[in-house]
Design an enzyme around this catalytic site. Structure first.
Site: not given
Length: 485
Positions: A78, A153, A177
């Site tokens: 990420k 996210s 997330s």
């Protein structure tokens, strides 16, 4: 079967036996990214040249007999993890051209074993969102249906697994997330106990809630990757100094004799029919495997979303104050003095959702409202934590849905932030309490979208939820289902 279709532990076995090289595996994934990512948008940055150099180095390491669990394995991160010399944006215009000066601890530990970095993954800006639509680089699309969100996210981290662009990824989980996008994309997502994995070098959203965790194709890979990244880090003041067990050894213990709690507040009338059916089928599987079930109550669950969005936004307001256009990050041009520079830089650099949360948090921390909102939210957080402590007196773990519905359509909830926030109602309490949780594939909806099952454990109870997840995975075929790209 193509190399990019295989699990991490299968590739690891082949690498150790010298049946395949890391360069071959890495090229397979790079080709897959090139052929699929234009329609998925899971990657912000692809580090092709460095990946091939690292893969060649891994092959030399393997040839010398120095092979660790991640040696030669292609992974992606990420874009919230700092990676030395590599662009790190947090999906924000504010950090569009930021080159990280050092590595996050989680990546340092993977890198030290010879893992190969394919690139950095899309996300909601500064990890603020539930759909991966709040990115300065455009939304990520769900590989199962490109009209739908992948979750957020860590949407890019989940979509990359579902699209078979990476064998394993790292995400961060502040209010769900990791687990929610894992559920929506049909992969495994593990949120460890707060303090189990170092947050050093991870761009902060809400420091008392953020946690790093693995996203993988199956539970074995999740256990392997957690074993690499977990452990005490003196660079992180919230890191807990306790032993890291062999998570893969725990997988074979099964669930026979375990007591699983069903929180009545999580099985509500508004639950999607497909999600409800998947939960009922999962409960039936666990009964056949020898687990026992009891109903438990987590009475303060209804206050979790409000509590979370006061605490998280307050911490975000503080953490994001450093982005002012002076030291690093986006700097506005043609400004009239220092105050105008800061105002214009933040106005131009932050997206709408980030601005919304900064304003909410600043308001909650302002004079006259601190006691009424922020302090009260912290007190309710304690009550939520006590609910879980009480439940774990009588059960070994909890079983719940991950999300009230399967993945919704892109744009469906962007006009109604409150509805978007409510999509995390089953994951948020876990972060407030600091306990561990995992999402595993447990069904397919009537319109062909994955549904995840959430298992929750005591603090530092990752072994228990991993063994329960593994037992379920072995008894079902949901983890073998693939998105048709």
């Amino acid at each position: 079967m193509e190399l990019y279709e295989q699990t991490m532990h299968n590739l690891q076995t082949q690498l150790q036996a010298r049946q395949v090289s890391s360069v071959e595996i890495t090229n397979s994934f790079l080709d897959r990214i090139e052929s699929t990512d234009q329609s998925i948008n899971a990657f912000i940055t692809v580090t092709k040249e460095q990946a091939l150099l690292d893969a060649a180095a891994a092959d030399q390491r393997i040839a010398a007999g120095n092979c660790a669990p991640l040696t030669g394995i292609p992974v992606a991160l990420k874009d919230i993890f700092l990676t030395e010399g590599v662009r790190t944006t947090s999906a924000s215009k504010m950090l569009d051209n930021f080159i990280a000066p050092y590595d996050a601890t989680a990546w340092t530990r993977m890198k030290s074993q010879g893992a190969v970095l394919l690139g950095k993954l899309n996300q909601d800006e500064f990890a603020m969102g539930s759909s991966c639509e709040n990115s300065a680089f455009g939304p990520t699309r769900n590989p199962w249906n490109k009209d739908h969100i992948p979750g957020g996210s860590s949407g890019g981290s989940a979509a990359a697994i579902a699209a078979q662009q990476a064998v394993a990824t790292l995400g961060t989980d502040t209010g769900g997330s990791i687990r929610q996008p894992a559920s929506h994309c049909g992969c495994v997502g593990l949120k460890p106990t707060y303090g189990r994995v170092s947050r050093y070098g991870v761009i902060a959203y809400a420091s008392s809630l953020d946690q790093v965790g693995p996203m993988t194709r199956d539970v074995t890979d999740a256990a392997l990757l957690l074993g690499v990244i977990a452990g005490y880090d003196p660079k992180d003041s919230t890191s807990v100094d306790c032993p890291v067990p062999d998570y893969t050894a725990a997988l074979q213990q099964g669930v026979k004799g375990l007591t699983i709690g069903l929180p009545k507040e999580y099985f509500i009338d508004g639950l999607d029919a497909d999600v409800q059916q998947a939960m009922e089928q999962a409960i039936a599987v666990y009964r056949q495997l020898g687990a026992e079930f009891v109903e438990v109550s987590l009475p303060h669950t209804n206050y979790a979303v409000a509590t979370y969005y006061l605490i998280a936004t307050a911490e975000a307001s503080s953490n994001l104050a450093r982005y002012e256009g002076v030291r690093f990050g986006h700097r506005a041009k043609d400004t009239a003095g220092l105050i105008d520079l800061m105002m214009q830089s933040r106005s131009e650099g932050f997206g709408a959702e980030v601005k919304r949360r900064i304003m909410l948090g600043t308001y909650a921390l302002s004079s006259g409202y601190y006691d009424a909102y922020y302090i009260k939210a912290q007190k309710v957080r304690t009550l939520i934590q006590q609910d879980f402590n009480e439940a774990f007196r009588s059960v070994d773990l909890l079983l719940t849905p991950v999300a009230p519905t399967p993945a919704f359509r892109i744009g469906e909830k962007t006009a109604d932030p409150l509805q978007m926030y409510l999509s995390d109602i089953f994951t948020i309490p876990v972060n407030l309490a600091g306990i561990c949780g995992i999402s595993v594939p447990a069904g397919i909806s009537s319109n062909g979208l994955p549904i995840g099952l959430q298992l929750l454990g005591r603090p530092f109870g990752e072994e228990t939820i991993l063994r329960a997840a593994f037992d379920f995975e072995q008894a079902t075929q949901w983890h073998t289902k693939k998105a048709a790209l």
